[in-house]
Design an enzyme around this catalytic site. Structure first.
Site, PDB file in Angstrom:
ATOM      1  N   CYS A 163      -0.741   5.428   6.672  1.00 43.75           N
ATOM      2  CA  CYS A 163      -0.222   4.505   5.660  1.00 43.75           C
ATOM      3  C   CYS A 163       1.275   4.278   5.771  1.00 43.75           C
ATOM      4  O   CYS A 163       1.847   3.507   5.002  1.00 43.75           O
ATOM      5  CB  CYS A 163      -0.615   5.010   4.280  1.00 43.75           C
ATOM      6  SG  CYS A 163      -2.396   5.216   4.180  1.00 43.75           S
ATOM      7  N   HIS A 303       5.780   4.480  -2.767  1.00 43.31           N
ATOM      8  CA  HIS A 303       4.484   4.509  -2.104  1.00 43.31           C
ATOM      9  C   HIS A 303       3.420   4.364  -3.200  1.00 43.31           C
ATOM     10  O   HIS A 303       2.497   3.581  -3.054  1.00 43.31           O
ATOM     11  CB  HIS A 303       4.335   5.812  -1.318  1.00 43.31           C
ATOM     12  CG  HIS A 303       3.135   5.815  -0.428  1.00 43.31           C
ATOM     13  ND1 HIS A 303       2.860   4.802   0.460  1.00 43.31           N
ATOM     14  CD2 HIS A 303       2.109   6.710  -0.293  1.00 43.31           C
ATOM     15  CE1 HIS A 303       1.729   5.070   1.102  1.00 43.31           C
ATOM     16  NE2 HIS A 303       1.247   6.207   0.659  1.00 43.31           N
ATOM     17  N   GLU A 314       5.534  12.282  -5.366  1.00 40.61           N
ATOM     18  CA  GLU A 314       6.584  11.305  -5.055  1.00 40.61           C
ATOM     19  C   GLU A 314       7.644  11.325  -6.156  1.00 40.61           C
ATOM     20  O   GLU A 314       8.848  11.232  -5.875  1.00 40.61           O
ATOM     21  CB  GLU A 314       5.997   9.896  -4.893  1.00 40.61           C
ATOM     22  CG  GLU A 314       7.050   8.880  -4.411  1.00 40.61           C
ATOM     23  CD  GLU A 314       6.450   7.528  -4.028  1.00 40.61           C
ATOM     24  OE1 GLU A 314       5.259   7.289  -4.294  1.00 40.61           O
ATOM     25  OE2 GLU A 314       7.203   6.718  -3.460  1.00 40.61           O
ATOM     26  N   LYS A 335       1.146  -1.492  -5.677  1.00 33.99           N
ATOM     27  CA  LYS A 335      -0.262  -1.150  -5.404  1.00 33.99           C
ATOM     28  C   LYS A 335      -1.093  -1.291  -6.676  1.00 33.99           C
ATOM     29  O   LYS A 335      -2.317  -1.392  -6.616  1.00 33.99           O
ATOM     30  CB  LYS A 335      -0.368   0.255  -4.817  1.00 33.99           C
ATOM     31  CG  LYS A 335       0.198   0.329  -3.394  1.00 33.99           C
ATOM     32  CD  LYS A 335      -0.057   1.669  -2.740  1.00 33.99           C
ATOM     33  CE  LYS A 335       0.442   1.726  -1.301  1.00 33.99           C
ATOM     34  NZ  LYS A 335       1.884   1.928  -1.167  1.00 33.99           N
ATOM     35  N   HIS A 340      -4.050  -0.538  -2.075  1.00 38.91           N
ATOM     36  CA  HIS A 340      -3.348   0.133  -0.990  1.00 38.91           C
ATOM     37  C   HIS A 340      -3.750  -0.498   0.338  1.00 38.91           C
ATOM     38  O   HIS A 340      -4.885  -0.340   0.786  1.00 38.91           O
ATOM     39  CB  HIS A 340      -3.697   1.617  -1.018  1.00 38.91           C
ATOM     40  CG  HIS A 340      -2.880   2.460  -0.080  1.00 38.91           C
ATOM     41  ND1 HIS A 340      -1.965   1.919   0.793  1.00 38.91           N
ATOM     42  CD2 HIS A 340      -2.847   3.812   0.105  1.00 38.91           C
ATOM     43  CE1 HIS A 340      -1.401   2.904   1.485  1.00 38.91           C
ATOM     44  NE2 HIS A 340      -1.918   4.052   1.088  1.00 38.91           N
ATOM     45  N   PHE A 399      -1.225  10.011   5.837  1.00 41.80           N
ATOM     46  CA  PHE A 399      -1.990  11.219   6.149  1.00 41.80           C
ATOM     47  C   PHE A 399      -1.448  11.814   7.448  1.00 41.80           C
ATOM     48  O   PHE A 399      -1.128  11.087   8.386  1.00 41.80           O
ATOM     49  CB  PHE A 399      -3.475  10.879   6.352  1.00 41.80           C
ATOM     50  CG  PHE A 399      -4.199  10.562   5.076  1.00 41.80           C
ATOM     51  CD1 PHE A 399      -3.749  11.001   3.845  1.00 41.80           C
ATOM     52  CD2 PHE A 399      -5.369   9.808   5.124  1.00 41.80           C
ATOM     53  CE1 PHE A 399      -4.445  10.707   2.676  1.00 41.80           C
ATOM     54  CE2 PHE A 399      -6.065   9.506   3.956  1.00 41.80           C
ATOM     55  CZ  PHE A 399      -5.608   9.949   2.739  1.00 41.80           C
TER      56      PHE A 399
END
Lengths: 414, 78
Positions: A163, A303, A314, A335, A340, A399
Protein backbone atom coordinates in the site's frame (compact mmCIF):
# COMPACT_ATOMS: atom_id res chain seq x y z
CA UNK A 1 23.19 20.92 -6.07
CA UNK A 2 19.76 19.29 -6.15
CA UNK A 3 17.28 20.64 -8.67
CA UNK A 4 13.88 21.93 -7.58
CA UNK A 5 10.87 19.83 -8.59
CA UNK A 6 7.30 21.02 -9.14
CA UNK A 7 3.94 19.41 -9.86
CA UNK A 8 2.51 20.52 -13.20
CA UNK A 9 -0.08 17.88 -14.08
CA UNK A 10 -2.64 15.65 -12.35
CA UNK A 11 -4.59 12.62 -13.57
CA UNK A 12 -6.98 10.50 -11.53
CA UNK A 13 -9.42 7.69 -11.96
CA UNK A 14 -11.25 7.07 -8.68
CA UNK A 15 -14.44 5.69 -7.13
CA UNK A 16 -15.76 9.27 -6.86
CA UNK A 17 -14.70 10.66 -10.20
CA UNK A 18 -13.07 9.58 -13.44
CA UNK A 19 -11.00 12.73 -13.70
CA UNK A 20 -9.37 15.12 -11.22
CA UNK A 21 -11.92 17.95 -11.08
CA UNK A 22 -14.85 15.67 -10.27
CA UNK A 23 -12.69 13.72 -7.82
CA UNK A 24 -11.71 16.89 -5.94
CA UNK A 25 -15.20 18.40 -5.94
CA UNK A 26 -16.65 15.19 -4.55
CA UNK A 27 -13.87 14.94 -1.97
CA UNK A 28 -14.55 18.35 -0.51
CA UNK A 29 -18.30 17.67 -0.67
CA UNK A 30 -17.72 14.55 1.43
CA UNK A 31 -19.25 12.24 -1.15
CA UNK A 32 -18.86 8.49 -0.75
CA UNK A 33 -17.79 6.14 -3.55
CA UNK A 34 -18.59 3.01 -1.59
CA UNK A 35 -21.27 0.47 -2.47
CA UNK A 36 -21.97 -3.17 -3.14
CA UNK A 37 -19.55 -5.22 -5.23
CA UNK A 38 -20.69 -5.58 -8.85
CA UNK A 39 -17.57 -7.18 -10.36
CA UNK A 40 -18.34 -10.66 -9.08
CA UNK A 41 -21.03 -12.42 -7.08
CA UNK A 42 -19.98 -11.73 -3.50
CA UNK A 43 -23.07 -13.26 -1.89
CA UNK A 44 -21.10 -15.84 0.06
CA UNK A 45 -18.27 -13.54 1.12
CA UNK A 46 -17.98 -12.01 4.59
CA UNK A 47 -17.43 -8.61 2.93
CA UNK A 48 -19.70 -7.61 0.04
CA UNK A 49 -18.78 -3.92 -0.26
CA UNK A 50 -16.10 -2.03 -2.17
CA UNK A 51 -15.34 1.32 -3.76
CA UNK A 52 -15.46 0.57 -7.47
CA UNK A 53 -14.58 2.86 -10.36
CA UNK A 54 -17.83 3.49 -12.25
CA UNK A 55 -18.48 3.80 -16.00
CA UNK A 56 -14.82 3.57 -17.02
CA UNK A 57 -14.54 3.47 -20.80
CA UNK A 58 -11.10 2.08 -21.62
CA UNK A 59 -11.67 2.75 -25.33
CA UNK A 60 -11.30 6.46 -24.59
CA UNK A 61 -7.61 5.78 -23.97
CA UNK A 62 -6.57 2.63 -25.85
CA UNK A 63 -7.91 0.55 -28.73
CA UNK A 64 -9.96 -2.62 -28.47
CA UNK A 65 -7.08 -4.98 -29.18
CA UNK A 66 -5.00 -3.41 -26.44
CA UNK A 67 -7.90 -3.65 -23.98
CA UNK A 68 -7.92 -7.40 -24.54
CA UNK A 69 -4.16 -7.62 -23.89
CA UNK A 70 -4.03 -5.57 -20.66
CA UNK A 71 -5.37 -5.98 -17.15
CA UNK A 72 -7.51 -3.26 -15.60
CA UNK A 73 -4.75 -1.89 -13.36
CA UNK A 74 -2.73 -1.12 -16.51
CA UNK A 75 -5.70 0.43 -18.32
CA UNK A 76 -6.35 2.64 -15.30
CA UNK A 77 -2.70 3.78 -15.26
CA UNK A 78 -2.72 4.60 -18.97
CA UNK A 79 -5.90 6.64 -18.48
CA UNK A 80 -4.52 8.55 -15.47
CA UNK A 81 -1.15 9.14 -17.15
CA UNK A 82 -2.72 10.47 -20.35
CA UNK A 83 -4.98 12.78 -18.34
CA UNK A 84 -2.00 14.02 -16.30
CA UNK A 85 0.07 14.72 -19.43
CA UNK A 86 -2.81 16.60 -21.01
CA UNK A 87 -3.35 18.57 -17.81
CA UNK A 88 0.35 19.50 -17.81
CA UNK A 89 0.11 20.46 -21.49
CA UNK A 90 3.17 18.39 -22.33
CA UNK A 91 3.56 16.81 -25.77
CA UNK A 92 6.16 14.04 -25.92
CA UNK A 93 8.21 14.15 -29.12
CA UNK A 94 11.57 13.01 -30.50
CA UNK A 95 13.30 16.01 -28.93
CA UNK A 96 12.19 15.47 -25.33
CA UNK A 97 11.21 11.78 -25.07
CA UNK A 98 14.45 10.57 -23.51
CA UNK A 99 14.18 13.11 -20.68
CA UNK A 100 10.64 12.05 -19.72
CA UNK A 101 10.21 8.96 -17.56
CA UNK A 102 7.56 6.85 -15.83
CA UNK A 103 7.39 5.51 -12.28
CA UNK A 104 3.99 3.98 -11.51
CA UNK A 105 3.63 1.35 -8.79
CA UNK A 106 1.06 -1.34 -8.17
CA UNK A 107 0.85 -3.24 -4.90
CA UNK A 108 -0.55 -6.45 -6.35
CA UNK A 109 -0.60 -6.31 -10.16
CA UNK A 110 -2.91 -8.27 -12.44
CA UNK A 111 -4.79 -10.44 -9.99
CA UNK A 112 -7.93 -10.62 -12.21
CA UNK A 113 -5.80 -12.13 -14.99
CA UNK A 114 -4.09 -14.54 -12.61
CA UNK A 115 -7.44 -15.80 -11.36
CA UNK A 116 -9.05 -16.24 -14.78
CA UNK A 117 -5.98 -17.92 -16.25
CA UNK A 118 -5.63 -20.22 -13.26
CA UNK A 119 -9.20 -21.35 -13.94
CA UNK A 120 -8.23 -22.02 -17.56
CA UNK A 121 -5.28 -24.10 -16.38
CA UNK A 122 -7.49 -26.16 -14.06
CA UNK A 123 -10.30 -26.63 -16.58
CA UNK A 124 -8.48 -26.96 -19.89
CA UNK A 125 -4.85 -27.69 -19.08
CA UNK A 126 -1.53 -25.91 -19.64
CA UNK A 127 -1.84 -25.62 -23.42
CA UNK A 128 -4.75 -23.23 -23.09
CA UNK A 129 -3.10 -20.69 -20.76
CA UNK A 130 -2.93 -17.40 -22.65
CA UNK A 131 0.39 -16.12 -24.00
CA UNK A 132 -0.73 -12.79 -22.53
CA UNK A 133 -1.06 -14.21 -19.02
CA UNK A 134 2.41 -13.21 -17.76
CA UNK A 135 2.68 -9.80 -19.45
CA UNK A 136 -0.85 -8.94 -18.29
CA UNK A 137 -0.19 -9.95 -14.70
CA UNK A 138 3.22 -8.56 -13.76
CA UNK A 139 3.03 -5.37 -11.73
CA UNK A 140 5.67 -3.38 -13.60
CA UNK A 141 3.48 -3.38 -16.72
CA UNK A 142 1.75 -0.14 -15.74
CA UNK A 143 5.02 1.75 -16.17
CA UNK A 144 5.94 -0.32 -19.23
CA UNK A 145 2.70 0.27 -21.07
CA UNK A 146 2.43 3.93 -20.11
CA UNK A 147 5.80 4.44 -21.80
CA UNK A 148 4.60 2.57 -24.89
CA UNK A 149 1.38 4.58 -25.07
CA UNK A 150 2.92 8.00 -24.40
CA UNK A 151 6.35 7.60 -25.97
CA UNK A 152 8.20 8.49 -22.74
CA UNK A 153 11.68 6.96 -23.18
CA UNK A 154 13.39 8.17 -20.01
CA UNK A 155 13.89 6.32 -16.69
CA UNK A 156 11.21 3.67 -16.26
CA UNK A 157 10.53 1.62 -13.15
CA UNK A 158 8.01 0.91 -10.42
CA UNK A 159 7.96 0.39 -6.67
CA UNK A 160 6.24 -2.66 -5.23
CA UNK A 161 5.74 -1.88 -1.56
CA UNK A 162 2.11 -2.97 -1.06
CA UNK A 163 0.00 0.00 0.00
CA UNK A 164 3.01 2.32 -0.09
CA UNK A 165 3.72 1.59 -3.80
CA UNK A 166 2.25 4.84 -5.11
CA UNK A 167 4.00 7.04 -2.57
CA UNK A 168 7.34 5.29 -3.01
CA UNK A 169 7.04 5.61 -6.78
CA UNK A 170 6.45 9.36 -6.54
CA UNK A 171 9.34 9.70 -4.08
CA UNK A 172 11.74 7.82 -6.34
CA UNK A 173 10.63 9.84 -9.36
CA UNK A 174 11.20 13.06 -7.40
CA UNK A 175 14.81 12.03 -6.77
CA UNK A 176 15.40 11.17 -10.43
CA UNK A 177 14.52 14.75 -11.36
CA UNK A 178 16.39 16.25 -8.40
CA UNK A 179 19.53 14.40 -9.46
CA UNK A 180 19.21 15.22 -13.16
CA UNK A 181 18.33 11.77 -14.55
CA UNK A 182 15.07 13.09 -16.02
CA UNK A 183 13.31 16.43 -16.52
CA UNK A 184 9.76 15.12 -16.31
CA UNK A 185 8.33 12.05 -14.56
CA UNK A 186 4.85 10.58 -14.83
CA UNK A 187 4.51 8.95 -11.42
CA UNK A 188 1.99 7.51 -9.01
CA UNK A 189 0.10 4.31 -8.41
CA UNK A 190 -2.55 2.05 -9.86
CA UNK A 191 -4.61 -0.89 -8.62
CA UNK A 192 -7.61 -3.02 -9.50
CA UNK A 193 -8.16 -6.10 -7.39
CA UNK A 194 -11.89 -6.33 -6.77
CA UNK A 195 -11.74 -10.08 -7.28
CA UNK A 196 -12.81 -13.24 -5.45
CA UNK A 197 -9.26 -14.16 -4.40
CA UNK A 198 -8.51 -10.68 -3.09
CA UNK A 199 -11.69 -10.57 -1.02
CA UNK A 200 -11.14 -14.11 0.23
CA UNK A 201 -7.54 -13.37 1.19
CA UNK A 202 -8.03 -9.96 2.79
CA UNK A 203 -11.11 -11.32 4.61
CA UNK A 204 -9.13 -14.23 6.04
CA UNK A 205 -6.68 -11.68 7.39
CA UNK A 206 -9.54 -9.85 9.06
CA UNK A 207 -8.49 -6.67 7.29
CA UNK A 208 -11.78 -5.72 5.61
CA UNK A 209 -14.79 -3.94 7.08
CA UNK A 210 -17.85 -6.21 7.35
CA UNK A 211 -20.31 -3.35 7.58
CA UNK A 212 -22.33 -4.79 4.71
CA UNK A 213 -25.55 -3.11 5.80
CA UNK A 214 -24.28 0.42 5.39
CA UNK A 215 -21.56 0.60 2.73
CA UNK A 216 -21.25 4.38 2.60
CA UNK A 217 -20.46 4.47 6.30
CA UNK A 218 -18.19 1.41 6.38
CA UNK A 219 -14.90 3.27 5.91
CA UNK A 220 -14.54 5.36 9.07
CA UNK A 221 -10.91 6.25 9.75
CA UNK A 222 -10.14 7.28 13.34
CA UNK A 223 -13.76 6.60 14.41
CA UNK A 224 -14.27 4.40 17.45
CA UNK A 225 -16.48 1.99 15.47
CA UNK A 226 -14.07 1.41 12.59
CA UNK A 227 -13.77 -2.28 11.77
CA UNK A 228 -11.46 -2.57 8.77
CA UNK A 229 -10.72 -1.05 5.40
CA UNK A 230 -12.96 -1.02 2.34
CA UNK A 231 -11.18 -1.95 -0.85
CA UNK A 232 -11.08 0.68 -3.56
CA UNK A 233 -9.53 0.77 -7.01
CA UNK A 234 -8.28 3.29 -9.51
CA UNK A 235 -5.17 5.23 -10.36
CA UNK A 236 -3.53 8.53 -9.52
CA UNK A 237 -0.67 9.87 -11.63
CA UNK A 238 1.07 13.23 -11.28
CA UNK A 239 3.50 15.02 -13.55
CA UNK A 240 6.65 16.05 -11.74
CA UNK A 241 8.87 18.46 -13.61
CA UNK A 242 12.09 20.30 -12.95
CA UNK A 243 11.31 23.87 -11.92
CA UNK A 244 13.68 25.09 -14.61
CA UNK A 245 11.75 23.34 -17.38
CA UNK A 246 8.35 24.31 -15.97
CA UNK A 247 9.32 27.98 -15.73
CA UNK A 248 10.86 28.01 -19.19
CA UNK A 249 7.60 26.90 -20.77
CA UNK A 250 5.37 28.97 -18.49
CA UNK A 251 3.63 25.91 -17.04
CA UNK A 252 0.92 26.08 -14.41
CA UNK A 253 2.53 24.97 -11.16
CA UNK A 254 0.22 23.30 -8.63
CA UNK A 255 2.83 22.97 -5.87
CA UNK A 256 6.47 22.23 -5.24
CA UNK A 257 7.55 18.76 -4.17
CA UNK A 258 10.14 19.20 -1.45
CA UNK A 259 10.79 15.94 0.37
CA UNK A 260 10.69 12.15 0.54
CA UNK A 261 11.39 9.82 3.42
CA UNK A 262 10.96 6.15 4.15
CA UNK A 263 11.60 3.54 6.78
CA UNK A 264 10.89 -0.05 7.77
CA UNK A 265 9.13 -1.23 10.90
CA UNK A 266 11.19 -4.45 11.00
CA UNK A 267 8.36 -5.80 13.11
CA UNK A 268 5.57 -7.92 11.58
CA UNK A 269 4.14 -9.33 8.33
CA UNK A 270 1.01 -7.20 8.42
CA UNK A 271 0.68 -5.31 11.71
CA UNK A 272 2.20 -1.85 12.00
CA UNK A 273 4.56 -1.42 14.95
CA UNK A 274 2.52 -0.47 18.05
CA UNK A 275 4.90 2.27 19.16
CA UNK A 276 4.61 4.09 15.83
CA UNK A 277 8.38 4.13 15.57
CA UNK A 278 8.66 3.21 11.88
CA UNK A 279 5.91 5.53 10.69
CA UNK A 280 7.27 8.37 12.82
CA UNK A 281 10.75 7.94 11.34
CA UNK A 282 9.31 7.99 7.83
CA UNK A 283 7.58 11.32 8.52
CA UNK A 284 10.68 12.74 10.19
CA UNK A 285 12.85 11.65 7.26
CA UNK A 286 10.55 13.39 4.77
CA UNK A 287 10.35 16.58 6.85
CA UNK A 288 14.12 16.64 7.26
CA UNK A 289 14.68 15.89 3.56
CA UNK A 290 12.34 18.80 2.77
CA UNK A 291 14.39 21.14 4.96
CA UNK A 292 11.36 21.97 7.09
CA UNK A 293 11.01 22.52 10.82
CA UNK A 294 8.46 20.17 12.37
CA UNK A 295 6.28 23.15 13.27
CA UNK A 296 6.11 24.14 9.61
CA UNK A 297 3.99 21.12 8.67
CA UNK A 298 0.36 22.25 8.28
CA UNK A 299 -1.43 19.18 6.96
CA UNK A 300 -0.93 15.42 7.02
CA UNK A 301 -2.81 13.36 4.47
CA UNK A 302 -2.96 10.26 6.63
CA UNK A 303 -2.69 6.65 5.57
CA UNK A 304 -5.86 6.35 7.73
CA UNK A 305 -7.15 3.00 6.49
CA UNK A 306 -10.03 2.56 8.97
CA UNK A 307 -8.48 -0.58 10.44
CA UNK A 308 -8.41 -0.62 14.24
CA UNK A 309 -4.59 -0.90 14.32
CA UNK A 310 -3.48 1.48 11.58
CA UNK A 311 -5.41 4.49 12.76
CA UNK A 312 -4.36 4.12 16.38
CA UNK A 313 -0.69 3.50 15.58
CA UNK A 314 -0.56 6.25 12.96
CA UNK A 315 -1.96 8.67 15.56
CA UNK A 316 0.71 7.53 18.00
CA UNK A 317 3.34 7.95 15.27
CA UNK A 318 2.22 11.50 14.46
CA UNK A 319 2.46 12.44 18.14
CA UNK A 320 5.82 10.73 18.40
CA UNK A 321 7.18 12.64 15.41
CA UNK A 322 5.61 16.05 15.98
CA UNK A 323 5.19 16.31 19.77
CA UNK A 324 2.88 19.18 20.77
CA UNK A 325 2.63 20.33 17.16
CA UNK A 326 0.65 17.13 16.44
CA UNK A 327 -2.37 18.85 18.01
CA UNK A 328 -1.95 22.00 15.92
CA UNK A 329 -1.67 20.51 12.44
CA UNK A 330 -4.62 19.07 10.52
CA UNK A 331 -4.86 15.37 9.62
CA UNK A 332 -7.40 13.76 7.30
CA UNK A 333 -8.05 10.50 5.50
CA UNK A 334 -9.86 10.49 2.17
CA UNK A 335 -10.16 6.70 2.48
CA UNK A 336 -13.40 7.53 4.31
CA UNK A 337 -14.79 8.43 0.87
CA UNK A 338 -12.82 6.41 -1.69
CA UNK A 339 -11.84 3.36 0.32
CA UNK A 340 -8.31 1.99 0.24
CA UNK A 341 -6.84 1.95 -3.26
CA UNK A 342 -3.84 -0.12 -2.07
CA UNK A 343 -0.94 0.64 -4.43
CA UNK A 344 -2.90 3.49 -6.04
CA UNK A 345 -3.64 5.17 -2.70
CA UNK A 346 -0.38 7.12 -2.68
CA UNK A 347 -1.13 8.43 -6.17
CA UNK A 348 -4.56 9.89 -5.46
CA UNK A 349 -3.50 11.04 -2.00
CA UNK A 350 -0.56 12.95 -3.48
CA UNK A 351 -3.07 14.65 -5.79
CA UNK A 352 -5.24 15.41 -2.76
CA UNK A 353 -2.30 16.90 -0.84
CA UNK A 354 -1.28 19.03 -3.81
CA UNK A 355 -4.82 20.28 -4.37
CA UNK A 356 -5.27 21.01 -0.66
CA UNK A 357 -2.34 23.42 -0.97
CA UNK A 358 -3.46 24.78 -4.34
CA UNK A 359 -7.03 25.46 -3.18
CA UNK A 360 -6.14 26.22 0.48
CA UNK A 361 -8.76 23.68 1.46
CA UNK A 362 -8.65 20.69 3.78
CA UNK A 363 -10.64 17.64 2.58
CA UNK A 364 -12.57 16.04 5.46
CA UNK A 365 -12.43 12.67 7.15
CA UNK A 366 -16.05 11.59 6.79
CA UNK A 367 -17.94 9.13 8.99
CA UNK A 368 -16.13 10.42 12.06
CA UNK A 369 -19.16 10.15 14.31
CA UNK A 370 -17.91 8.48 17.47
CA UNK A 371 -14.59 9.93 18.57
CA UNK A 372 -12.04 7.36 19.70
CA UNK A 373 -10.43 8.69 22.90
CA UNK A 374 -7.12 7.29 21.67
CA UNK A 375 -7.37 9.09 18.34
CA UNK A 376 -7.48 12.68 19.57
CA UNK A 377 -5.97 14.79 16.77
CA UNK A 378 -7.72 17.26 14.46
CA UNK A 379 -8.94 14.92 11.70
CA UNK A 380 -11.03 17.59 9.91
CA UNK A 381 -14.18 15.68 10.85
CA UNK A 382 -17.01 15.37 8.32
CA UNK A 383 -16.80 18.83 6.72
CA UNK A 384 -14.12 20.32 4.52
CA UNK A 385 -12.44 23.42 5.86
CA UNK A 386 -10.74 26.43 4.34
CA UNK A 387 -7.32 26.93 5.91
CA UNK A 388 -4.10 28.80 5.41
CA UNK A 389 -1.72 26.06 4.32
CA UNK A 390 1.92 26.25 3.30
CA UNK A 391 3.04 22.61 3.49
CA UNK A 392 1.52 19.14 3.40
CA UNK A 393 2.88 15.63 3.82
CA UNK A 394 1.27 12.39 2.66
CA UNK A 395 1.76 9.05 4.43
CA UNK A 396 1.50 5.52 3.04
CA UNK A 397 2.28 2.33 4.92
CA UNK A 398 2.44 -1.14 3.39
CA UNK A 399 2.26 -4.74 4.57
CA UNK A 400 5.79 -5.86 5.25
CA UNK A 401 6.37 -2.74 7.31
CA UNK A 402 7.15 -0.29 4.50
CA UNK A 403 6.59 3.33 5.47
CA UNK A 404 6.82 6.18 2.97
CA UNK A 405 6.11 9.91 3.26
CA UNK A 406 6.29 12.66 0.65
CA UNK A 407 6.20 16.41 1.24
CA UNK A 408 4.79 19.30 -0.80
CA UNK A 409 4.81 23.06 -0.39
CA UNK A 410 2.86 25.93 -1.91
CA UNK A 411 4.96 27.08 -4.85
CA UNK A 412 6.72 30.33 -4.11
CA UNK A 413 8.77 31.99 -6.82
CA UNK A 414 11.97 32.51 -4.83
CA UNK B 1 -23.61 -23.39 -42.31
CA UNK B 2 -20.67 -20.99 -42.30
CA UNK B 3 -17.69 -21.94 -44.45
CA UNK B 4 -14.25 -22.47 -42.94
CA UNK B 5 -13.15 -19.10 -44.27
CA UNK B 6 -16.10 -17.33 -42.70
CA UNK B 7 -15.42 -18.91 -39.32
CA UNK B 8 -11.71 -18.05 -39.55
CA UNK B 9 -12.53 -14.49 -40.58
CA UNK B 10 -14.81 -14.04 -37.60
CA UNK B 11 -12.20 -15.27 -35.11
CA UNK B 12 -9.39 -13.18 -36.59
CA UNK B 13 -11.56 -10.10 -36.81
CA UNK B 14 -12.51 -10.31 -33.14
CA UNK B 15 -9.07 -11.28 -31.92
CA UNK B 16 -7.05 -8.69 -33.82
CA UNK B 17 -9.70 -5.97 -33.95
CA UNK B 18 -9.71 -5.75 -37.76
CA UNK B 19 -12.66 -5.54 -40.16
CA UNK B 20 -13.89 -8.83 -41.65
CA UNK B 21 -13.23 -7.45 -45.16
CA UNK B 22 -9.54 -7.08 -44.33
CA UNK B 23 -9.26 -10.77 -43.53
CA UNK B 24 -8.81 -11.92 -47.13
CA UNK B 25 -7.32 -15.26 -48.12
CA UNK B 26 -4.07 -13.59 -49.14
CA UNK B 27 -3.76 -11.32 -46.05
CA UNK B 28 -0.55 -11.82 -44.08
CA UNK B 29 -1.45 -12.39 -40.45
CA UNK B 30 1.58 -10.60 -39.07
CA UNK B 31 2.08 -7.87 -41.63
CA UNK B 32 -1.36 -7.02 -42.98
CA UNK B 33 -3.36 -7.82 -39.83
CA UNK B 34 -0.73 -6.52 -37.40
CA UNK B 35 -0.46 -9.59 -35.17
CA UNK B 36 2.64 -10.01 -33.00
CA UNK B 37 4.04 -13.38 -31.91
CA UNK B 38 1.81 -13.47 -28.82
CA UNK B 39 -1.30 -12.70 -30.88
CA UNK B 40 -0.45 -15.61 -33.18
CA UNK B 41 -0.18 -18.07 -30.28
CA UNK B 42 -3.45 -16.76 -28.88
CA UNK B 43 -5.11 -17.07 -32.31
CA UNK B 44 -3.93 -20.65 -32.72
CA UNK B 45 -5.58 -21.55 -29.40
CA UNK B 46 -8.86 -20.04 -30.53
CA UNK B 47 -8.70 -21.87 -33.85
CA UNK B 48 -8.08 -25.15 -32.04
CA UNK B 49 -11.14 -24.54 -29.88
CA UNK B 50 -13.32 -23.44 -32.79
CA UNK B 51 -12.52 -26.38 -35.03
CA UNK B 52 -11.88 -28.99 -32.34
CA UNK B 53 -8.46 -29.90 -33.61
CA UNK B 54 -4.84 -29.71 -32.56
CA UNK B 55 -2.34 -27.51 -34.40
CA UNK B 56 1.23 -28.57 -33.70
CA UNK B 57 3.99 -26.00 -33.29
CA UNK B 58 5.47 -27.16 -36.60
CA UNK B 59 2.16 -26.67 -38.36
CA UNK B 60 1.65 -23.30 -36.68
CA UNK B 61 5.04 -22.09 -37.90
CA UNK B 62 3.97 -22.67 -41.50
CA UNK B 63 0.97 -20.38 -41.17
CA UNK B 64 1.65 -16.94 -42.63
CA UNK B 65 -1.45 -15.96 -44.59
CA UNK B 66 -5.15 -16.56 -43.89
CA UNK B 67 -5.32 -19.13 -46.69
CA UNK B 68 -2.77 -21.30 -44.80
CA UNK B 69 -5.23 -21.62 -41.93
CA UNK B 70 -8.18 -22.49 -44.17
CA UNK B 71 -6.10 -25.09 -46.04
CA UNK B 72 -4.86 -26.63 -42.79
CA UNK B 73 -8.34 -26.83 -41.25
CA UNK B 74 -9.95 -28.29 -44.39
CA UNK B 75 -7.07 -30.76 -44.70
CA UNK B 76 -7.67 -32.00 -41.17
CA UNK B 77 -11.37 -32.45 -41.79
CA UNK B 78 -10.87 -34.37 -45.03
Amino acid sequence: MKRRVVVTGLGALTPIGNEVVTFWNNLIAGKSGLGYITRFDATDYPTRIAAEVKDFDSLQYIDKKEVRRTDLFVQYAIAAAKMALQDADIQIDDQNAERIGVYIGSGIGGLPTLESQHSVLMEKGPKRVSPFFIPMMIGNMASGLVSIHTGAKGPNSSSVTACASGTNSIGEAFRLIQHGDADVMLCGGTESTITPMAFAGFSSMGALSRNNDDPERASRPFDKERDGFVMGEGSGVIVLESLERAEARGARIYAEMIGYGMSADAFHLTSPAPDGNGAARSMLAAVSNAGLELTEVDYINAHGTSTPLNDLYETIAIKRAFGDHAYKLAVSSIKSMVGHLLGAAGGIEAITSVLALYHQTLPPTTNLEHPDPECDLDYVPNEMRKASLRTAISNSFGFGGHNATIAFKVYEDV
Amino acid sequence: MATTLERVQKIISEKLDVAIEEVTLEASIREDLDADSLDVVDLIMDLEDEFGLSISEEAAEKITIVKDIVTFVDGQKA
